[in-house]
Design a protein around this motif. Structure first.
Motif, PDB file in Angstrom:
ATOM      1  N   GLY A   1      49.456  81.200  18.889  1.00  0.00           N
ATOM      2  CA  GLY A   1      48.687  81.356  20.114  1.00  0.00           C
ATOM      3  C   GLY A   1      49.561  81.604  21.317  1.00  0.00           C
ATOM      4  O   GLY A   1      50.730  81.958  21.196  1.00  0.00           O
ATOM      5  N   VAL A   2      48.986  81.407  22.484  1.00  0.00           N
ATOM      6  CA  VAL A   2      49.648  81.683  23.757  1.00  0.00           C
ATOM      7  C   VAL A   2      50.512  80.484  24.143  1.00  0.00           C
ATOM      8  O   VAL A   2      50.007  79.365  24.256  1.00  0.00           O
ATOM      9  N   PRO A   3      51.824  80.697  24.359  1.00  0.00           N
ATOM     10  CA  PRO A   3      52.680  79.577  24.741  1.00  0.00           C
ATOM     11  C   PRO A   3      52.444  79.161  26.196  1.00  0.00           C
ATOM     12  O   PRO A   3      51.948  79.943  27.002  1.00  0.00           O
ATOM     13  N   LEU A   4      52.809  77.923  26.502  1.00  0.00           N
ATOM     14  CA  LEU A   4      52.667  77.409  27.860  1.00  0.00           C
ATOM     15  C   LEU A   4      53.404  78.291  28.862  1.00  0.00           C
ATOM     16  O   LEU A   4      52.862  78.631  29.907  1.00  0.00           O
ATOM     17  N   PHE A   5      54.630  78.668  28.546  1.00  0.00           N
ATOM     18  CA  PHE A   5      55.416  79.542  29.423  1.00  0.00           C
ATOM     19  C   PHE A   5      55.886  80.755  28.644  1.00  0.00           C
ATOM     20  O   PHE A   5      56.446  80.624  27.565  1.00  0.00           O
ATOM     21  N   SER A   6      55.680  81.939  29.198  1.00  0.00           N
ATOM     22  CA  SER A   6      56.267  83.174  28.688  1.00  0.00           C
ATOM     23  C   SER A   6      57.212  83.648  29.778  1.00  0.00           C
ATOM     24  O   SER A   6      56.763  84.025  30.855  1.00  0.00           O
ATOM     25  N   MET A   7      58.496  83.557  29.511  1.00  0.00           N
ATOM     26  CA  MET A   7      59.436  83.922  30.566  1.00  0.00           C
ATOM     27  C   MET A   7      60.777  84.327  29.982  1.00  0.00           C
ATOM     28  O   MET A   7      61.114  83.989  28.866  1.00  0.00           O
ATOM     29  N   GLU A   8      61.492  85.059  30.786  1.00  0.00           N
ATOM     30  CA  GLU A   8      62.860  85.433  30.461  1.00  0.00           C
ATOM     31  C   GLU A   8      63.747  84.822  31.531  1.00  0.00           C
ATOM     32  O   GLU A   8      63.291  84.465  32.602  1.00  0.00           O
ATOM     33  N   GLY A   9      65.009  84.734  31.232  1.00  0.00           N
ATOM     34  CA  GLY A   9      65.925  84.218  32.236  1.00  0.00           C
ATOM     35  C   GLY A   9      66.324  82.788  31.953  1.00  0.00           C
ATOM     36  O   GLY A   9      66.073  82.236  30.885  1.00  0.00           O
ATOM     37  N   LEU A  10      66.940  82.208  32.941  1.00  0.00           N
ATOM     38  CA  LEU A  10      67.482  80.864  32.805  1.00  0.00           C
ATOM     39  C   LEU A  10      66.400  79.801  32.838  1.00  0.00           C
ATOM     40  O   LEU A  10      65.384  79.958  33.516  1.00  0.00           O
ATOM     41  N   PRO A  11      66.611  78.707  32.105  1.00  0.00           N
ATOM     42  CA  PRO A  11      65.627  77.625  32.142  1.00  0.00           C
ATOM     43  C   PRO A  11      65.619  76.929  33.497  1.00  0.00           C
ATOM     44  O   PRO A  11      66.592  76.993  34.240  1.00  0.00           O
ATOM     45  N   ARG A  12      64.520  76.283  33.809  1.00  0.00           N
ATOM     46  CA  ARG A  12      64.381  75.514  35.042  1.00  0.00           C
ATOM     47  C   ARG A  12      64.347  74.036  34.680  1.00  0.00           C
ATOM     48  O   ARG A  12      63.533  73.631  33.856  1.00  0.00           O
ATOM     49  N   PRO A  13      65.201  73.240  35.279  1.00  0.00           N
ATOM     50  CA  PRO A  13      65.170  71.808  34.983  1.00  0.00           C
ATOM     51  C   PRO A  13      63.902  71.161  35.531  1.00  0.00           C
ATOM     52  O   PRO A  13      63.406  71.529  36.591  1.00  0.00           O
ATOM     53  N   ALA A  14      63.384  70.195  34.783  1.00  0.00           N
ATOM     54  CA  ALA A  14      62.198  69.452  35.200  1.00  0.00           C
ATOM     55  C   ALA A  14      62.508  67.961  35.105  1.00  0.00           C
ATOM     56  O   ALA A  14      63.335  67.539  34.302  1.00  0.00           O
ATOM     57  N   VAL A  15      61.818  67.190  35.927  1.00  0.00           N
ATOM     58  CA  VAL A  15      61.961  65.744  35.918  1.00  0.00           C
ATOM     59  C   VAL A  15      60.604  65.147  35.595  1.00  0.00           C
ATOM     60  O   VAL A  15      59.609  65.489  36.244  1.00  0.00           O
ATOM     61  N   LEU A  16      60.560  64.272  34.589  1.00  0.00           N
ATOM     62  CA  LEU A  16      59.331  63.568  34.267  1.00  0.00           C
ATOM     63  C   LEU A  16      59.111  62.516  35.347  1.00  0.00           C
ATOM     64  O   LEU A  16      59.896  61.583  35.493  1.00  0.00           O
ATOM     65  N   SER A  17      58.046  62.685  36.121  1.00  0.00           N
ATOM     66  CA  SER A  17      57.795  61.775  37.234  1.00  0.00           C
ATOM     67  C   SER A  17      56.596  60.858  36.989  1.00  0.00           C
ATOM     68  O   SER A  17      56.274  60.020  37.821  1.00  0.00           O
ATOM     69  N   GLY A  18      55.919  61.017  35.844  1.00  0.00           N
ATOM     70  CA  GLY A  18      54.819  60.140  35.511  1.00  0.00           C
ATOM     71  C   GLY A  18      54.224  60.506  34.170  1.00  0.00           C
ATOM     72  O   GLY A  18      54.465  61.594  33.652  1.00  0.00           O
ATOM     73  N   HIS A  19      53.461  59.573  33.611  1.00  0.00           N
ATOM     74  CA  HIS A  19      52.777  59.818  32.341  1.00  0.00           C
ATOM     75  C   HIS A  19      51.612  58.843  32.214  1.00  0.00           C
ATOM     76  O   HIS A  19      51.570  57.813  32.879  1.00  0.00           O
TER      77      HIS A  19
END
Length: 182
Positions: free
Chosen positions: A142-160
């Motif tokens: 199916g369709v992935p959450l992100f379709s992108m090229e290039g460098l990854p972007r860092p993310a911070v888990l700020s809640g759950h």
């Protein structure tokens, strides 16, 4: 201060739509006893919306326009009928659109759409926060959450949060600005 936020559900294997582009599998995890998992409040807090053309067209076919009175920026290179509601067609220039919307000082801008729109928004620095609901289902394709090229972007888990039915909400924040290319 403008904040670009996505609110989206995905399968355990990272898909936001099945192999046919459908999302009927989401109905099996509609919120149950806990209601809509904050969707109505989030929807009502959007000061503007950014979406891709396919999302726009799908919403038009599904019924009444869900963002009456809210500016909706539709990324497209084709004509559309902007006379209805507050639909504003814009060319696919995510960095330029991001600067424009920040100058207009919207509070919350909801980035709505599929993997291409979300990936382009992330790469352009137009995704400050991701409210991600992981549903206990494996689609296999199916369709992935992100379709992108290039460098990854860092993310911070700020809640759950764990919701009934095994749904997990993850709140991620992204660093400011577009990822620099070497």
């Amino acid at each position: 201060m403008t904040r670009f936020v996505a609110y989206i559900s995905m399968s355990l294997d990272g898909r936001i739509a099945d192999a046919d582009g459908g999302t009927s599998w989401l109905a099996d995890h509609g919120g149950g006893e806990e209601g809509d998992r904050g969707y109505a409040a989030f929807h009502g807090a959007a000061d503007a919306v950014v979406m891709g053309r396919r999302t726009h067209d799908g919403l038009r076919e599904a019924g009444p326009w869900p963002w009456r009175g809210v500016p909706a920026y539709v990324i497209t290179s084709r004509m559309l009928d902007p006379k209805r509601e507050m639909i504003l067609p814009v060319l696919p220039d995510f960095p330029g659109l991001g600067r424009q919307l920040r100058r207009q000082d919207y509070g919350t801008v909801w980035v709505v759409g599929g993997g291409q729109t979300l990936g382009a928004a992330l790469q352009a620095g137009m995704l400050d926060e991701l409210r991600l609901f992981v549903l206990p289902v494996v689609l296999g394709a199916g369709v992935p959450l992100f379709s992108m090229e290039g460098l990854p972007r860092p993310a911070v888990l700020s809640g759950h949060r764990l919701w009934p039915g095994g749904v997990v909400e993850l709140l991620h924040s992204f660093d400011a600005g577009p990822q620099a290319k070497p």
